[in-house]
Design a protein around this motif. Structure first.
Motif, PDB file in Angstrom:
ATOM      1  N   SER A  50       0.836  -1.197   0.000  1.00  0.00           N
ATOM      2  CA  SER A  50       0.000   0.000   0.000  1.00  0.00           C
ATOM      3  C   SER A  50       0.870   1.245   0.000  1.00  0.00           C
ATOM      4  N   ALA A  51       0.299   2.333  -0.499  1.00  0.00           N
ATOM      5  CA  ALA A  51       1.051   3.585  -0.596  1.00  0.00           C
ATOM      6  C   ALA A  51       0.143   4.773  -0.329  1.00  0.00           C
ATOM      7  N   LEU A  52       0.750   5.853   0.137  1.00  0.00           N
ATOM      8  CA  LEU A  52       0.069   7.135   0.338  1.00  0.00           C
ATOM      9  C   LEU A  52       0.846   8.194  -0.430  1.00  0.00           C
ATOM     10  N   ILE A  53       0.127   9.048  -1.153  1.00  0.00           N
ATOM     11  CA  ILE A  53       0.741  10.164  -1.871  1.00  0.00           C
ATOM     12  C   ILE A  53       0.336  11.459  -1.184  1.00  0.00           C
ATOM     13  N   ALA A  54       1.324  12.292  -0.868  1.00  0.00           N
ATOM     14  CA  ALA A  54       1.063  13.623  -0.319  1.00  0.00           C
ATOM     15  C   ALA A  54       1.633  14.644  -1.287  1.00  0.00           C
ATOM     16  N   GLU A  55       0.747  15.368  -1.957  1.00  0.00           N
ATOM     17  CA  GLU A  55       1.154  16.327  -2.996  1.00  0.00           C
ATOM     18  C   GLU A  55       0.067  17.379  -3.113  1.00  0.00           C
ATOM     19  N   ASP A  56       0.452  18.665  -3.021  1.00  0.00           N
ATOM     20  CA  ASP A  56      -0.554  19.725  -3.003  1.00  0.00           C
ATOM     21  C   ASP A  56      -0.991  20.176  -4.388  1.00  0.00           C
ATOM     22  N   GLU A  57      -0.332  19.716  -5.442  1.00  0.00           N
ATOM     23  CA  GLU A  57      -0.749  20.042  -6.806  1.00  0.00           C
ATOM     24  C   GLU A  57      -1.592  18.880  -7.325  1.00  0.00           C
ATOM     25  N   PRO A  58      -2.927  19.051  -7.455  1.00  0.00           N
ATOM     26  CA  PRO A  58      -3.818  17.938  -7.818  1.00  0.00           C
ATOM     27  C   PRO A  58      -3.438  17.243  -9.116  1.00  0.00           C
ATOM     28  N   LEU A  59      -3.066  18.004 -10.135  1.00  0.00           N
ATOM     29  CA  LEU A  59      -2.732  17.390 -11.413  1.00  0.00           C
ATOM     30  C   LEU A  59      -1.491  16.521 -11.290  1.00  0.00           C
ATOM     31  N   LEU A  60      -0.493  17.030 -10.585  1.00  0.00           N
ATOM     32  CA  LEU A  60       0.735  16.257 -10.404  1.00  0.00           C
ATOM     33  C   LEU A  60       0.479  15.028  -9.543  1.00  0.00           C
ATOM     34  N   ALA A  61      -0.362  15.175  -8.509  1.00  0.00           N
ATOM     35  CA  ALA A  61      -0.692  14.039  -7.653  1.00  0.00           C
ATOM     36  C   ALA A  61      -1.380  12.933  -8.452  1.00  0.00           C
ATOM     37  N   GLN A  62      -2.315  13.333  -9.326  1.00  0.00           N
ATOM     38  CA  GLN A  62      -3.029  12.340 -10.129  1.00  0.00           C
ATOM     39  C   GLN A  62      -2.105  11.683 -11.137  1.00  0.00           C
ATOM     40  N   ALA A  75      -1.462  14.645   5.490  1.00  0.00           N
ATOM     41  CA  ALA A  75      -0.571  13.527   5.192  1.00  0.00           C
ATOM     42  C   ALA A  75      -0.217  12.754   6.459  1.00  0.00           C
ATOM     43  N   VAL A  76       0.065  13.484   7.535  1.00  0.00           N
ATOM     44  CA  VAL A  76       0.403  12.839   8.806  1.00  0.00           C
ATOM     45  C   VAL A  76      -0.781  12.033   9.320  1.00  0.00           C
ATOM     46  N   GLN A  77      -1.960  12.647   9.325  1.00  0.00           N
ATOM     47  CA  GLN A  77      -3.161  11.977   9.849  1.00  0.00           C
ATOM     48  C   GLN A  77      -3.482  10.724   9.047  1.00  0.00           C
ATOM     49  N   LEU A  78      -3.408  10.827   7.721  1.00  0.00           N
ATOM     50  CA  LEU A  78      -3.751   9.687   6.869  1.00  0.00           C
ATOM     51  C   LEU A  78      -2.701   8.582   6.964  1.00  0.00           C
ATOM     52  N   ALA A  79      -1.433   8.970   7.103  1.00  0.00           N
ATOM     53  CA  ALA A  79      -0.376   7.968   7.241  1.00  0.00           C
ATOM     54  C   ALA A  79      -0.550   7.162   8.517  1.00  0.00           C
ATOM     55  N   LEU A  80      -0.870   7.842   9.614  1.00  0.00           N
ATOM     56  CA  LEU A  80      -1.055   7.151  10.890  1.00  0.00           C
ATOM     57  C   LEU A  80      -2.349   6.336  10.901  1.00  0.00           C
ATOM     58  N   GLN A  81      -3.324   6.787  10.129  1.00  0.00           N
ATOM     59  CA  GLN A  81      -4.591   6.060  10.062  1.00  0.00           C
ATOM     60  C   GLN A  81      -4.462   4.784   9.237  1.00  0.00           C
ATOM     61  N   ILE A 135      -4.739  10.157  -1.155  1.00  0.00           N
ATOM     62  CA  ILE A 135      -3.917  11.260  -1.663  1.00  0.00           C
ATOM     63  C   ILE A 135      -4.174  12.452  -0.757  1.00  0.00           C
ATOM     64  N   ALA A 136      -3.137  12.963  -0.124  1.00  0.00           N
ATOM     65  CA  ALA A 136      -3.255  14.105   0.792  1.00  0.00           C
ATOM     66  C   ALA A 136      -2.781  15.370   0.091  1.00  0.00           C
ATOM     67  N   GLY A 137      -3.441  16.488   0.400  1.00  0.00           N
ATOM     68  CA  GLY A 137      -3.097  17.742  -0.258  1.00  0.00           C
ATOM     69  C   GLY A 137      -2.259  18.692   0.574  1.00  0.00           C
TER      70      GLY A 137
END
Length: 274
Positions: free
Chosen positions: A6-18, A43-49, A36-38
């Protein structure tokens, strides 16, 4: 470990994240993208979750940088689970790239290139396949903490102005409707609180500063003031005792104070003798 990575992406540019998500799925079809966190805080909350196997963190994000977010995740990560593999996403930055290379931390440059991402995926797959399951993962976290300490230090050095900043002698602090001039020699500890920094003095007073703690630390003597947590700084000579609990966590008590202050994993190296 789960058979499906599994992976989590944290990127504030939506197009680049997608784009990163699409390229990642194409190169690694069985990867499960948990979120995908913006921004850094999400990002911290989702990673720990979700506790994914891999974190793709953009270096520059609103709220927290990718490095700061990774450090916070490391501080809160359960010791019974292996820490995620880290990949930082960055625009070309010579300081960052040199630091990543020096610490053997993987990175992906913007805009994401499929051939470069394929190399990263291969390394991640190899690293995950070599992980040994077991209850004791603390030894795996130590190298990550060392890497993050070095990267944060390099980031701080890169952000410093060419001319060294003069150390502060006085702090301009708010107390009610008054502006107080607090000598640095009178400061016992500092605590980050939302947009402020709470300043506790040796005589028991408490005042507020509007200067961010990160910025303030650049103008305080690091030999005098020790950072023991991302939001907590204490006067080193005021430390009375340091205690380690059964789980290995450190806490300290200041002279004349009843409150016990937690020492995060990231700053535990200050007390190497323990």
């Amino acid at each position: 470990m789960n058979t499906t990575p599994s992976a989590l992406i944290a990127e504030d540019e939506p197009l680049l994240a997608q784009t990163l998500a699409n390229e990642l799925r194409a190169l690694w079809p069985d990867i499960h993208l948990v979120a995908i966190a913006g921004d850094g805080l999400s990002a911290v909350q989702l990673a720990l979750q979700h506790r994914p196997d891999v974190l793709f963190f953009d270096i520059r994000m609103p709220g927290q940088s990718g490095l700061e977010a990774a450090a916070e995740v490391a501080e809160e990560w359960p010791e019974t689970q292996a820490f995620p593999l880290l990949v930082f996403v960055t625009a070309y930055d010579q300081y960052a790239i040199q630091a990543f290379d020096a610490q053997a931390v993987d990175y992906v440059l913007k805009p994401v290139r499929a051939d470069r991402l394929a190399q990263t995926v291969a390394r991640l797959q190899n690293a995950l396949s070599q992980r040994q399951p077991g209850p004791d993962t603390s030894a795996q976290l130590d190298p990550v903490l060392n890497q993050l300490r070095a990267l944060l230090s390099a980031s701080t050095e890169a952000a410093k102005p060419e001319a060294p900043l003069q150390l502060l002698q006085l702090l301009q602090a708010s107390q009610g409707n008054q502006l107080r001039m607090v000598p640095v020699d009178d400061v016992l500890r500092l605590e980050a609180a939302d947009k402020y920094v709470r300043v506790f003095t040796l005589n028991g007073d408490e005042v507020l500063l509007r200067t961010p703690l990160k910025e303030l630390m650049q103008r305080l003597d690091p030999q005098v003031f020790w950072q023991i947590h991302r939001g907590s700084v204490v006067r080193a000579t005021a430390i009375e005792s340091v205690t380690r609990d059964d789980s290995g966590r450190l806490s300290l008590r200041l002279k004349g104070q009843n409150e016990s202050l937690g020492v995060s994993r990231l700053y535990a190296q200050l007390f190497r003798a323990m």
